[in-house]
Design a protein around this motif. Structure first.
Motif, PDB file in Angstrom:
ATOM      1  N   ARG A 164       0.827  -1.222   0.000  1.00 55.30           N
ATOM      2  CA  ARG A 164       0.000   0.000   0.000  1.00 55.30           C
ATOM      3  C   ARG A 164       0.851   1.258   0.000  1.00 55.30           C
ATOM      4  NH1 ARG A 164      -2.629  -0.327   5.396  1.00 55.30           N
ATOM      5  NH2 ARG A 164      -0.644  -1.376   5.854  1.00 55.30           N
ATOM      6  N   LYS A 165       1.932   1.263   0.783  1.00 56.89           N
ATOM      7  CA  LYS A 165       2.786   2.439   0.923  1.00 56.89           C
ATOM      8  C   LYS A 165       4.242   2.000   0.949  1.00 56.89           C
ATOM      9  CE  LYS A 165       1.543   5.741   3.747  1.00 56.89           C
ATOM     10  NZ  LYS A 165       1.184   6.445   5.010  1.00 56.89           N
ATOM     11  N   GLN A 166       5.130   2.906   0.522  1.00 51.04           N
ATOM     12  CA  GLN A 166       6.548   2.561   0.425  1.00 51.04           C
ATOM     13  C   GLN A 166       7.446   3.753   0.750  1.00 51.04           C
ATOM     14  OE1 GLN A 166       4.570   2.349  -2.570  1.00 51.04           O
ATOM     15  NE2 GLN A 166       3.751   0.380  -1.911  1.00 51.04           N
ATOM     16  N   GLY A 167       7.096   4.528   1.776  1.00 51.52           N
ATOM     17  CA  GLY A 167       7.928   5.671   2.118  1.00 51.52           C
ATOM     18  C   GLY A 167       7.967   6.679   0.982  1.00 51.52           C
ATOM     19  N   LEU A 168       9.153   7.210   0.679  1.00 53.85           N
ATOM     20  CA  LEU A 168       9.297   8.181  -0.409  1.00 53.85           C
ATOM     21  C   LEU A 168       8.924   7.583  -1.761  1.00 53.85           C
ATOM     22  CD1 LEU A 168      12.699   9.907   0.488  1.00 53.85           C
ATOM     23  CD2 LEU A 168      10.391  10.768   0.928  1.00 53.85           C
ATOM     24  N   VAL A 169       9.021   6.275  -1.880  1.00 54.02           N
ATOM     25  CA  VAL A 169       8.735   5.628  -3.160  1.00 54.02           C
ATOM     26  C   VAL A 169       7.263   5.795  -3.548  1.00 54.02           C
ATOM     27  CG1 VAL A 169       8.813   3.431  -4.425  1.00 54.02           C
ATOM     28  CG2 VAL A 169      10.622   4.005  -2.794  1.00 54.02           C
ATOM     29  N   THR A 170       6.392   5.949  -2.570  1.00 53.69           N
ATOM     30  CA  THR A 170       4.981   6.196  -2.869  1.00 53.69           C
ATOM     31  C   THR A 170       4.826   7.444  -3.738  1.00 53.69           C
ATOM     32  OG1 THR A 170       4.324   5.182  -0.775  1.00 53.69           O
ATOM     33  CG2 THR A 170       2.701   6.578  -1.867  1.00 53.69           C
ATOM     34  N   ARG A 171       5.578   8.487  -3.411  1.00 54.35           N
ATOM     35  CA  ARG A 171       5.536   9.720  -4.207  1.00 54.35           C
ATOM     36  C   ARG A 171       6.168   9.497  -5.584  1.00 54.35           C
ATOM     37  NH1 ARG A 171       3.017  13.846  -6.243  1.00 54.35           N
ATOM     38  NH2 ARG A 171       4.302  15.697  -6.599  1.00 54.35           N
ATOM     39  N   VAL A 172       7.199   8.689  -5.665  1.00 55.67           N
ATOM     40  CA  VAL A 172       7.818   8.383  -6.954  1.00 55.67           C
ATOM     41  C   VAL A 172       6.807   7.700  -7.879  1.00 55.67           C
ATOM     42  CG1 VAL A 172       9.672   7.106  -8.098  1.00 55.67           C
ATOM     43  CG2 VAL A 172      10.117   8.247  -5.917  1.00 55.67           C
ATOM     44  N   ILE A 173       5.993   6.806  -7.310  1.00 56.54           N
ATOM     45  CA  ILE A 173       4.937   6.148  -8.090  1.00 56.54           C
ATOM     46  C   ILE A 173       3.932   7.176  -8.605  1.00 56.54           C
ATOM     47  CG2 ILE A 173       3.002   4.519  -7.984  1.00 56.54           C
ATOM     48  CD1 ILE A 173       4.620   2.956  -5.876  1.00 56.54           C
ATOM     49  N   GLU A 233      12.459   0.904 -12.496  1.00 57.84           N
ATOM     50  CA  GLU A 233      12.104  -0.070 -13.522  1.00 57.84           C
ATOM     51  C   GLU A 233      10.947  -0.968 -13.073  1.00 57.84           C
ATOM     52  OE1 GLU A 233      15.832  -1.970 -14.424  1.00 57.84           O
ATOM     53  OE2 GLU A 233      16.363  -0.433 -15.932  1.00 57.84           O
ATOM     54  N   THR A 234      10.877  -1.273 -11.772  1.00 57.30           N
ATOM     55  CA  THR A 234       9.757  -2.062 -11.257  1.00 57.30           C
ATOM     56  C   THR A 234       8.465  -1.262 -11.345  1.00 57.30           C
ATOM     57  OG1 THR A 234      11.263  -3.181  -9.719  1.00 57.30           O
ATOM     58  CG2 THR A 234       8.914  -3.393  -9.291  1.00 57.30           C
ATOM     59  N   ILE A 235       8.531   0.012 -11.008  1.00 58.25           N
ATOM     60  CA  ILE A 235       7.357   0.886 -11.127  1.00 58.25           C
ATOM     61  C   ILE A 235       6.932   1.010 -12.589  1.00 58.25           C
ATOM     62  CG2 ILE A 235       6.560   3.274 -10.861  1.00 58.25           C
ATOM     63  CD1 ILE A 235       8.458   3.441  -8.400  1.00 58.25           C
ATOM     64  N   ARG A 237       7.237  -1.146 -14.988  1.00 57.17           N
ATOM     65  CA  ARG A 237       6.517  -2.360 -15.403  1.00 57.17           C
ATOM     66  C   ARG A 237       5.103  -2.366 -14.841  1.00 57.17           C
ATOM     67  NH1 ARG A 237      11.750  -4.556 -14.647  1.00 57.17           N
ATOM     68  NH2 ARG A 237      11.280  -5.133 -12.485  1.00 57.17           N
ATOM     69  N   GLY A 238       4.953  -1.929 -13.594  1.00 59.13           N
ATOM     70  CA  GLY A 238       3.636  -1.923 -12.969  1.00 59.13           C
ATOM     71  C   GLY A 238       2.677  -0.955 -13.626  1.00 59.13           C
ATOM     72  N   LEU A 239       3.189   0.190 -14.055  1.00 58.54           N
ATOM     73  CA  LEU A 239       2.349   1.214 -14.676  1.00 58.54           C
ATOM     74  C   LEU A 239       2.295   1.102 -16.201  1.00 58.54           C
ATOM     75  CD1 LEU A 239       3.428   4.386 -12.632  1.00 58.54           C
ATOM     76  CD2 LEU A 239       1.238   3.174 -12.481  1.00 58.54           C
ATOM     77  N   ASP A 240       3.144   0.224 -16.761  1.00 56.39           N
ATOM     78  CA  ASP A 240       3.272   0.089 -18.212  1.00 56.39           C
ATOM     79  C   ASP A 240       3.666   1.427 -18.845  1.00 56.39           C
ATOM     80  OD1 ASP A 240       3.328  -1.221 -20.636  1.00 56.39           O
ATOM     81  OD2 ASP A 240       1.178  -0.921 -21.023  1.00 56.39           O
ATOM     82  N   VAL A 241       4.713   2.023 -18.265  1.00 54.35           N
ATOM     83  CA  VAL A 241       5.292   3.261 -18.804  1.00 54.35           C
ATOM     84  C   VAL A 241       6.787   3.027 -18.957  1.00 54.35           C
ATOM     85  CG1 VAL A 241       3.547   4.728 -17.713  1.00 54.35           C
ATOM     86  CG2 VAL A 241       5.702   4.276 -16.505  1.00 54.35           C
ATOM     87  N   ASN A 293       3.976  -6.146  -6.461  1.00 50.53           N
ATOM     88  CA  ASN A 293       2.626  -6.579  -6.118  1.00 50.53           C
ATOM     89  C   ASN A 293       1.689  -5.422  -5.779  1.00 50.53           C
ATOM     90  OD1 ASN A 293       2.735  -9.586  -6.247  1.00 50.53           O
ATOM     91  ND2 ASN A 293       4.386  -9.272  -4.773  1.00 50.53           N
ATOM     92  N   VAL A 294       2.138  -4.199  -6.014  1.00 49.33           N
ATOM     93  CA  VAL A 294       1.278  -3.047  -5.814  1.00 49.33           C
ATOM     94  C   VAL A 294       0.152  -3.078  -6.847  1.00 49.33           C
ATOM     95  CG1 VAL A 294       1.180  -0.516  -6.070  1.00 49.33           C
ATOM     96  CG2 VAL A 294       3.051  -1.569  -4.792  1.00 49.33           C
ATOM     97  N   LYS A 295      -1.050  -2.682  -6.434  1.00 54.08           N
ATOM     98  CA  LYS A 295      -2.176  -2.583  -7.355  1.00 54.08           C
ATOM     99  C   LYS A 295      -2.110  -1.223  -8.056  1.00 54.08           C
ATOM    100  CE  LYS A 295      -5.194  -5.719  -4.799  1.00 54.08           C
ATOM    101  NZ  LYS A 295      -6.488  -5.868  -4.082  1.00 54.08           N
ATOM    102  N   TYR A 296      -1.369  -1.177  -9.158  1.00 54.49           N
ATOM    103  CA  TYR A 296      -1.168   0.085  -9.865  1.00 54.49           C
ATOM    104  C   TYR A 296      -2.437   0.551 -10.560  1.00 54.49           C
ATOM    105  CZ  TYR A 296       3.835  -0.570  -9.080  1.00 54.49           C
ATOM    106  OH  TYR A 296       5.064  -0.716  -8.512  1.00 54.49           O
TER     107      TYR A 296
END
Length: 296
Positions: A164-173, A233-235, A237-241, A293-296
């Motif tokens: 659900r949350k990943q610290g600063l990475v949440t904002r990067v997403i 790169e993981t983000i 793939r999850g967002l397909d960008v 496994n984030v629900k993007y």
């Protein structure tokens, strides 16, 4: 023990409150919302209604407690980061002022506001950073409380994550979704330490039960460092960008002033001493596994 917790219904606080109560401790949680009150009552915690910036309320909450755990910090509006940092200092001072000598104050700090040798994992013995660019001073405020004979534990957080949350990475997403590309700076080899949520909450629990006199610093770190390129790169793939590299001079424009600086930082950290001292063995998924496994 009787324990007062700010941020008691937040990301880490929710898990910590449940673990402390399950172990037989009495918990008083601060909340300003009806939903927070319902959440705390449902797990058997005492409720104190109030705001983190109400210093009289904080002093009331901390009075008569065996331990105080400060988990609250306003990350919602980064344009007010400096004010939030001042609120944190005042809160630590207020709660510390009513704790009796020999009682415990646990404060939350961060790997990113720790000074260490360039390129080396930051250690528990490294001092807090003294930088005009970083106004947070929780460790310095806690040191002043310790001078009164209060026991102090400092917990330095990495990027704390679940799906659900990943610290600063949440904002990067969020930025990658808004901009249609997931970016890293340069070759993306700079690293951020990380740890899963449940392991971090358990470290706070161990700190409450085991911290002795003086000031003790712990690192809530499972992974010493995850590269920003792997994260981006993981983000992607999850967002397909696409995942893209941007030069350092464009980081502020892409990520914004605060995140632009953070995106260039190399923030690996060790928790070897913490693990040995507390018998803490963090388990759970790594940062990349949770991101996948984030629900993007």
């Amino acid at each position: 023990m009787r324990i007062f917790i700010t941020g008691s219904t937040g990301f880490i606080g929710t898990e910590l409150v449940k673990e402390l109560i399950a172990a037989g401790h009495q918990v008083r949680g601060l909340t300003r919302r009806d939903a927070g009150e319902e959440q705390l009552k449902a797990v058997g915690a005492e409720v104190l209604r109030g705001d983190f910036t109400d210093l009289d309320c904080l002093r009331t909450g901390a009075t008569g407690m065996d331990a105080v755990v400060n988990l609250a910090f306003n990350h919602d509006d980064m344009s007010k980061f400096a004010q939030s940092a001042q609120d944190e200092i005042k809160a630590i001072e207020a709660m510390g002022s009513v704790l009796e000598p020999g009682k415990l104050l646990v404060v939350t700090s961060g790997i990113g506001i720790t000074a260490g040798a360039l390129g080396q994992p930051r250690k528990e013995t490294d001092p807090p950073a003294e930088s005009a660019a970083m106004p947070r001073r929780p460790e310095q405020a806690a040191q002043a409380v310790a001078a009164r004979g209060v026991h102090v534990a400092i917990v330095r957080l990495p990027q704390v994550h679940d799906t659900r949350k990943q610290g600063l990475v949440t904002r990067v997403i969020q930025l990658a979704r808004e901009k249609g590309a997931s970016a890293y700076v340069g070759d993306g080899s700079n690293r951020w330490a990380a740890a899963p949520l449940h392991a971090v909450a358990h470290l706070y629990y161990l700190a409450v039960e085991n911290t002795g006199s003086g000031v003790t610093t712990y690192h809530a770190v499972q992974e010493e460092g995850v590269s920003l390129r792997d994260i981006a790169e993981t983000i992607a793939r999850g967002l397909d960008v696409p995942a893209i590299a941007i030069p350092a001079e464009e980081a502020g424009e892409h990520f914004g002033p605060f995140f632009g600086h953070a995106a260039t930082m190399d923030m690996p950290a060790s928790s070897e001493w913490t693990r040995k001292t507390l018998g803490w063995e963090p388990t759970g998924p790594g940062m990349i596994e949770d991101l996948a496994n984030v629900k993007y």
